[in-house]
Write an enzyme that holds these catalytic residues in place. Sequence first.
Site, PDB file in Angstrom:
ATOM      1  N   LYS A 125       0.845  -1.182   0.000  1.00 54.22           N
ATOM      2  CA  LYS A 125       0.000   0.000   0.000  1.00 54.22           C
ATOM      3  C   LYS A 125       0.887   1.241   0.000  1.00 54.22           C
ATOM      4  CE  LYS A 125      -4.069   1.767   2.472  1.00 54.22           C
ATOM      5  NZ  LYS A 125      -4.980   1.520   3.619  1.00 54.22           N
ATOM      6  N   GLU A 130     -18.675  -5.753  11.155  1.00 55.50           N
ATOM      7  CA  GLU A 130     -19.564  -4.991  12.031  1.00 55.50           C
ATOM      8  C   GLU A 130     -20.550  -5.876  12.771  1.00 55.50           C
ATOM      9  OE1 GLU A 130     -18.079  -2.207   8.847  1.00 55.50           O
ATOM     10  OE2 GLU A 130     -18.947  -4.222   8.859  1.00 55.50           O
ATOM     11  N   ARG A 145     -25.113  -2.367   8.589  1.00 55.37           N
ATOM     12  CA  ARG A 145     -24.756  -3.764   8.356  1.00 55.37           C
ATOM     13  C   ARG A 145     -25.015  -4.635   9.577  1.00 55.37           C
ATOM     14  NH1 ARG A 145     -19.116  -4.208   5.562  1.00 55.37           N
ATOM     15  NH2 ARG A 145     -20.292  -5.238   3.922  1.00 55.37           N
TER      16      ARG A 145
END
Length: 640
Positions: A282, A368, A396
């Site tokens: 990244k 979540e 969610r």
Amino acid sequence: MSLLSSIQGPADLKRLPANRMPQLAQEIRDFLIEAVSRTGGHLGPNLGVVELSIALHRVFDSPRDRILFDTGHQAYVHKLLTGRQDFSRLRAKGGLSGYPSRAESEHDVIENSHASTVLGYADGIAKAHQLQGRADRQTVAVIGDGALTGGLAWEALNNIAEADDRPLVIVVNDNERSYAKTIGGLANHLATLRTTQGYERFLAWGKEALQRTPVVGQPIFEALHGAKKGFKDSFAPQGMFEDLGLKYIGPIDGHDIAAVESALRKARGFGGPVIVHCLTVKGRGYRPAELDEADRFHAVGAMDPYTCLPISPAGGTSWTSVFGEEMLAVGAQRPDVVAITAAMLQPVGLAPFAKAFPKRTFDVGIAEQHAVASAAGLATAGLHPVVAVYATFLNRAFDQVLMDVALHRLGVTFVLDRAGVTGNDGASHNGMWDMSILQVVPGLRLAAPRDAEQLKAQLREALEVTDAPTVVRFPKGEVTPVRPAVEQVGGVDVLQRTQVPGRSGQDVLLVSVGAMAFACLDAAALLTADGLATTVVDPRWVKPVDPALVQLAAQHRLVVTVEDNGRVGGVGAAIAQAMRDADVDTPLRDLGIPQEFLQHAGRGEIMEEAGLTGTGIAAQTAAFAKHLLPNRGVNEPRAS
């Protein structure tokens, strides 16, 4: 002419010789650093997938082959390679979306930006292709290691593995991070795959050495190559994927275009579900990003690309930082308080708490539902969990809020950052659903603080509740100035009462929800100047509706509620129902966000379009009053 500017679509990319790919990759990185530093956006994730995106479009034939990106914030390179190279208004009104957008291009298949869903989409598309006899089409799903921590991804993998004759290529973009480092058992497994290539090296050595041994060499090599799986797993534990019935290729250097192309071609020809495991970095190629341990420049504001300093001066104190500081103070005073988040420790402000109380902080990854169910368990065992997520992501875990926390009357506090309009990230990130969704949860109490002092106070009030879920929600950006109440009626703060010279009584009750207080106060000044005596109140806790608010409604001739939530089923609807239940027939009109998926734009632009500025609120209220209170002779309010 640069190589990048010559590419208007994947066909142009395929025509370039392989030896020009390193130059193209460098041009793309240079473009991204310059363009995203001007506008802000997701920089680190896209720098990490340059070679991977090039390889995808050289091997597969988009849009006939469907290339799908999980989350989608790493799709900038995909946009460039499919002819979208004007990044001048990235994430701004009228410009490119920061995520895949079907309105922009036929190459964009899905535009969700909630993680872990892409494998479900891919499973469905691959099934559809098979049912329709489209054997010439490939389905490719790109998913990060962070998104693989979500349970939804594993539900999909379980189904994908069911059919070994259904082509589907799963590209795992493994950079060891979501926002921060990926954690958990899956992360440990992928780390082992990254570092354990002993099996392949052993076989390569064995083939060379044993085949030189007369007579017995070849049989020994073949025996080792066909050794039982347990032996193989001791060297290369890709067995977790293979046990599911998924062919595994990797790990591959995700920055070696030739290697990635070779792996993808093998996967394309396999004829069944295949995982191609690509290792990427990244922030690759931009030293400041690579050195940033917090999130590798996951998302940046407009900045100088050389110094990395923001172009605009730093703003004031953010809502997030106020929450983070108060959580730290609470943590020092209450050892029963624990913190949970879903791969967003830094973005939601829990990093200081985690540093001070690492054993009381739980980052569950992009999961979540598990975060809330685990919080229910913590509360059952006598602790008070604080679950901090962006407001849009609580959607969610609604079932867990309802059935695992509320049904069991557990003291769990949910802190929802970026509630209301967030703007530039578009439809999926606007936190405009929470106050509607949560209205249906029995016993739940919901606070919407108007300023920093109220945020601190209401967080502590929430933590005192032990027999029901509590919610504290606040918007993106800087906190509004502290506005003390001029009086209190029950639990309702009265922020202002205005009078019209020569008349007594109150015409309009403006019910301000949370950070809408200052827009309502501005509106009250305009309305008063135009002959409407106005009271501005802040209910503080908007669920349940305070009986005192209903009494105040009965004392006015018109009630107008103002919230940064969708109008359907929101706070205005709840207050209207409470008034009906109490036989209070004062007319009520509710102002809020239009119930639609909003296009990306600045937060201020969206709020203005929705009429949620002081001038907009005043104009709409005056129109209501003119219709409902004709004897007042109200004029349209003057703009400030």
